[in-house]
Design an enzyme around this catalytic site. Sequence first.
Site, PDB file in Angstrom:
ATOM      1  N   ASP A 108       0.882  -1.168   0.000  1.00  0.00           N
ATOM      2  CA  ASP A 108       0.000   0.000   0.000  1.00  0.00           C
ATOM      3  C   ASP A 108       0.916   1.213   0.000  1.00  0.00           C
ATOM      4  O   ASP A 108       1.605   1.490   0.986  1.00  0.00           O
ATOM      5  CB  ASP A 108      -0.888  -0.012   1.250  1.00  0.00           C
ATOM      6  CG  ASP A 108      -1.856   1.163   1.306  1.00  0.00           C
ATOM      7  OD1 ASP A 108      -1.623   2.178   0.621  1.00  0.00           O
ATOM      8  OD2 ASP A 108      -2.848   1.078   2.064  1.00  0.00           O
ATOM      9  N   VAL A 109       0.949   1.949  -1.110  1.00  0.00           N
ATOM     10  CA  VAL A 109       1.928   3.025  -1.246  1.00  0.00           C
ATOM     11  C   VAL A 109       1.682   4.192  -0.295  1.00  0.00           C
ATOM     12  O   VAL A 109       2.557   5.048  -0.124  1.00  0.00           O
ATOM     13  CB  VAL A 109       2.001   3.551  -2.696  1.00  0.00           C
ATOM     14  CG1 VAL A 109       2.443   2.451  -3.649  1.00  0.00           C
ATOM     15  CG2 VAL A 109       0.668   4.170  -3.135  1.00  0.00           C
ATOM     16  N   ASN A 135       3.040   4.602 -10.537  1.00  0.00           N
ATOM     17  CA  ASN A 135       1.769   4.480 -11.254  1.00  0.00           C
ATOM     18  C   ASN A 135       0.543   4.381 -10.349  1.00  0.00           C
ATOM     19  O   ASN A 135      -0.554   4.772 -10.747  1.00  0.00           O
ATOM     20  CB  ASN A 135       1.829   3.236 -12.150  1.00  0.00           C
ATOM     21  CG  ASN A 135       0.498   2.852 -12.736  1.00  0.00           C
ATOM     22  OD1 ASN A 135      -0.026   3.523 -13.598  1.00  0.00           O
ATOM     23  ND2 ASN A 135      -0.053   1.734 -12.259  1.00  0.00           N
ATOM     24  N   TYR A 204      -8.749  14.307  -7.478  1.00  0.00           N
ATOM     25  CA  TYR A 204      -7.895  13.704  -8.494  1.00  0.00           C
ATOM     26  C   TYR A 204      -7.099  14.776  -9.238  1.00  0.00           C
ATOM     27  O   TYR A 204      -5.877  14.679  -9.393  1.00  0.00           O
ATOM     28  CB  TYR A 204      -8.767  12.911  -9.466  1.00  0.00           C
ATOM     29  CG  TYR A 204      -8.012  12.200 -10.546  1.00  0.00           C
ATOM     30  CD1 TYR A 204      -7.365  10.995 -10.296  1.00  0.00           C
ATOM     31  CD2 TYR A 204      -7.939  12.735 -11.829  1.00  0.00           C
ATOM     32  CE1 TYR A 204      -6.673  10.339 -11.296  1.00  0.00           C
ATOM     33  CE2 TYR A 204      -7.249  12.083 -12.835  1.00  0.00           C
ATOM     34  CZ  TYR A 204      -6.624  10.889 -12.569  1.00  0.00           C
ATOM     35  OH  TYR A 204      -5.930  10.245 -13.558  1.00  0.00           O
ATOM     36  N   LYS A 208      -2.966  15.431  -9.307  1.00  0.00           N
ATOM     37  CA  LYS A 208      -2.216  15.292 -10.549  1.00  0.00           C
ATOM     38  C   LYS A 208      -1.476  16.587 -10.896  1.00  0.00           C
ATOM     39  O   LYS A 208      -0.371  16.549 -11.451  1.00  0.00           O
ATOM     40  CB  LYS A 208      -3.141  14.854 -11.683  1.00  0.00           C
ATOM     41  CG  LYS A 208      -3.681  13.441 -11.515  1.00  0.00           C
ATOM     42  CD  LYS A 208      -2.555  12.415 -11.367  1.00  0.00           C
ATOM     43  CE  LYS A 208      -3.075  10.996 -11.192  1.00  0.00           C
ATOM     44  NZ  LYS A 208      -1.985  10.010 -11.086  1.00  0.00           N
TER      45      LYS A 208
END
Length: 299
Positions: A108-109, A135, A204, A208
């Site tokens: 789990d990053v 990613n 989101y 980004k």
Amino acid sequence: MNAENTQNTENTENTAKSPWGAGTAGTAGTAENTETAQDARIPRDAGRSAGGTKIAIVTGAGSGIGRAVSVELLRAGWAVALAGRRVETLEATAALAPEAPSLTVRTDVSRPEEVAALFDAVRDRFGRLDLLFNNAGTFGPGGVPFEELPYDAWRHVVDTNLNGAFLCAQGAYRQMKEQDPRGGRIINNGSVSAHTPRPLSAPYTATKHALTGLTKSLSLDGRAHGIAVGQIDIGNAATDMTARMRTGALQANGETAPEPVMDVADVARTVRHMAELPLEANVQFATVLATAMPYVGRG
């Protein structure tokens, strides 16, 4: 993964064998994760292991773009550590290139201890790291008006998309600075939303945009250490998660309309091209999108 960039499929070419066989690591435990900066020319073969095989970590490797890129690299002769939250999907990715050397690590990053354990596992197995494809990501709750967005939902997207990218990049930096030959490459998976948002996508889109700033800072700071950092911004890759776009996606004018998609294999080939450049060359930003999608001039 990304709503616009999200992913699934396998891709192209076949590969050479490497000194390592396939392997699996379960949930990795806690681990701890300099050298004076030098401004020296980077040799073309910097970042290649002694056996001639390059080593990559791909996060979010269990599906979509992460799976497609992992398989592309494996079939091209890379050894790839497949990181993701579900071991069974990582193993399914590895099975698409069964002759290639891979390592699956449940990660789990958003959890620092799991990211540290991922890099420890790669160091223990392969001895070095040549590429991190950052990613892993999530779109978050779709269709929720900004004023109704729960803080927990916002935090989850930030923890995964931004904090996760930071933790993995930091782990890669530490290893790439210390290994011999030093250096390596990081490719961050942005999105066309790093440039232009979709409706109702604040978490989101914000992460980004932030990832673009992280890419620029890492690229600058990495120069002295032979670390090249770039970003790929993807729009409408054909995957399970983007299937709805073919039937109807919310547009800026409030209408719902179908959108064109592209083959995710084209994304994977682009990432591989970026990855296989000599470290003296870097694709800083690449945008790969479905030609006719409503992106240029959308809104």
